[in-house]
Design an enzyme around this catalytic site. Structure first.
Site, short mmCIF file in Angstrom:
data_model
loop_
_atom_site.label_atom_id
_atom_site.label_comp_id
_atom_site.label_asym_id
_atom_site.label_seq_id
_atom_site.Cartn_x
_atom_site.Cartn_y
_atom_site.Cartn_z
N ASN A 32 0.82 -1.08 -0.01
CA ASN A 32 0.07 0.10 0.08
C ASN A 32 0.89 1.40 0.08
O ASN A 32 1.74 1.68 1.09
CB ASN A 32 -0.81 -0.08 1.28
CG ASN A 32 -1.62 1.44 1.42
OD1 ASN A 32 -1.72 2.00 0.53
ND2 ASN A 32 -2.09 1.47 2.56
N LYS A 34 0.26 4.35 -0.06
CA LYS A 34 -0.47 5.38 0.46
C LYS A 34 -0.31 6.67 -0.40
O LYS A 34 -0.19 6.63 -1.93
CB LYS A 34 0.00 5.79 1.71
CG LYS A 34 -0.23 4.29 2.69
CD LYS A 34 0.16 4.51 4.12
CE LYS A 34 -0.10 3.13 4.80
NZ LYS A 34 -0.01 3.23 6.40
N HIS A 117 -9.41 1.42 4.87
CA HIS A 117 -8.14 1.56 5.42
C HIS A 117 -8.33 2.39 6.81
O HIS A 117 -8.91 3.35 6.77
CB HIS A 117 -7.13 2.05 4.87
CG HIS A 117 -5.60 1.90 5.09
ND1 HIS A 117 -5.26 2.96 6.23
CD2 HIS A 117 -4.75 1.09 5.29
CE1 HIS A 117 -4.08 2.46 6.57
NE2 HIS A 117 -3.56 1.33 5.82
N GLU A 119 -6.66 4.93 7.91
CA GLU A 119 -6.41 6.30 7.55
C GLU A 119 -7.57 6.85 7.04
O GLU A 119 -7.93 8.12 7.33
CB GLU A 119 -5.26 6.07 6.67
CG GLU A 119 -3.79 6.16 7.60
CD GLU A 119 -2.69 5.40 6.79
OE1 GLU A 119 -2.80 5.36 5.32
OE2 GLU A 119 -1.72 4.90 7.67
N GLY A 195 3.29 2.32 10.58
CA GLY A 195 3.90 3.24 10.46
C GLY A 195 4.65 3.42 11.75
O GLY A 195 5.21 4.59 11.87
N GLY A 257 5.07 1.31 4.55
CA GLY A 257 6.50 1.75 4.41
C GLY A 257 7.40 1.00 3.54
O GLY A 257 8.04 1.45 2.93
P1 13P Z 1 3.13 0.28 7.68
O1 13P Z 1 3.65 -1.00 6.79
O2 13P Z 1 4.13 1.58 7.14
O3 13P Z 1 3.26 0.18 9.15
O4 13P Z 1 1.82 0.56 6.93
C1 13P Z 1 0.71 -0.44 7.16
C2 13P Z 1 -0.38 -0.04 6.40
O5 13P Z 1 -1.10 0.77 6.83
C3 13P Z 1 -0.65 -0.74 5.15
O6 13P Z 1 -2.03 -0.49 4.75
#
Ligand code: 13P
Length: 271
Positions: A32, A34, A117, A119, A195, A257
């Site tokens: 992902n 983002k 998600h 977020e 994250g 990430g």
């Molecule tokens: P990270 O791997 O950066 O912690 O993010 C996870 C995530 O939100 C994948 O959708």
């Protein structure tokens, strides 16, 4: 959790069958990105990444920003890398300025879409209801949804993890057919692990995912529960992927990430 739920808890428990040939679930590893990566960066990434994962038996997906989709689809052609979006609207067309529909995604060849998600739930008012509508719209448009559920740190500390994630799952899947549930990918992403560099322990992640699978068993039956892919997400890296993905109920991961670097993400896919 109500008393009734508690009684139901052991009513339908999916045995660990992932080692049996008949029910061998595939591993699905999705990146992902983002709000990262410009089109030229997406093209460079896929050119470096795709040859490194061409021998894997795992399903490999990159969920990229809308502006990268077309370039990513073209660059990934002829490889085993599938392309997904990170969100969609539940209506097909209409006066929804700034939105993109499932029909639009399908029209350019997108196969997957992340829905709900944390977020989006946190910053863009995504609710269990809109998540459910979007999943249904994804199926209408023959897109495979990757549906995210997960608890906050506060909920975890109050021992509410299982209650929260099973309820989110139930509401997300409400009204779907068994076949649709089997074709839904669920990503269990504890919000405190996203994250932050903090990963759930493999046992913890496996137990939470098992709770989700047991809930699906209660509602849709054992066969469906055994077939549904449930990923773990939250600070997955090449150094912890193997331990997580080899757990009985964890069918791969949704990676943030660490999916932005082709070599690192390839290591995760080839865990
Ligand atoms: P990270 O791997 O950066 O912690 O993010 C996870 C995530 O939100 C994948 O959708």
């Amino acid at each position: 959790m109500t008393k009734n739920d508690k009684n139901m808890k052991h009513f339908c428990t999916v045995p660990n069958v992932s080692k049996k040939e008949d029910f061998m679930r595939r591993k699905v590893i999705a990146g992902n990105w983002k709000m990262n990566m410009l089109p030229n960066e997406a093209i460079d990434f896929i050119e470096k990444f795709a040859p490194q994962v061409e021998k894997t038996n795992n399903e490999v997906i990159l969920c990229v920003p809308y502006t990268d989709l077309f370039y990513a689809l073209l660059t990934a052609q002829g490889t085993n890398v599938k392309i997904g979006a990170q969100n969609m609207h539940f209506e097909e067309t209409g006066a929804y300025t700034g939105e993109v529909s499932g029909k639009m995604l399908k029209s350019i060849g997108v196969e997957y879409v992340i829905i709900g998600h944390s977020e989006r739930r946190q910053y863009f008012n995504e609710t269990d209801e809109t998540v459910n509508k979007k999943i249904k719209a994804a199926f209408v448009n023959e897109l495979k949804p990757i549906v995210c559920v997960g608890e906050t740190l506060e909920q975890r500390e109050a021992n509410k993890t299982e209650e929260i994630i099973t309820k989110q799952t139930e509401l997300a899947l409400q009204g779907l057919t068994q076949e649709q549930v089997e074709n839904t990918i669920i990503a269990y992403e504890p919000i405190w692990a996203i994250g932050t560099g903090k990963t759930a322990t493999a046992d913890d992640a496996n137990n939470s995912i098992k709770a989700i699978r047991d809930k699906i068993c209660q509602i849709y039956g054992q066969m469906t529960a055994e077939r549904v892919i449930i990923q773990y997400g939250g600070s997955v890296k090449s150094t912890n992927a193997k331990e997580l993905f080899e757990m009985s109920d964890i069918d791969g991961g949704l990676v943030g990430g660490a999916s932005l670097k082709p070599d690192e993400f390839a290591k995760i896919v080839n865990f």
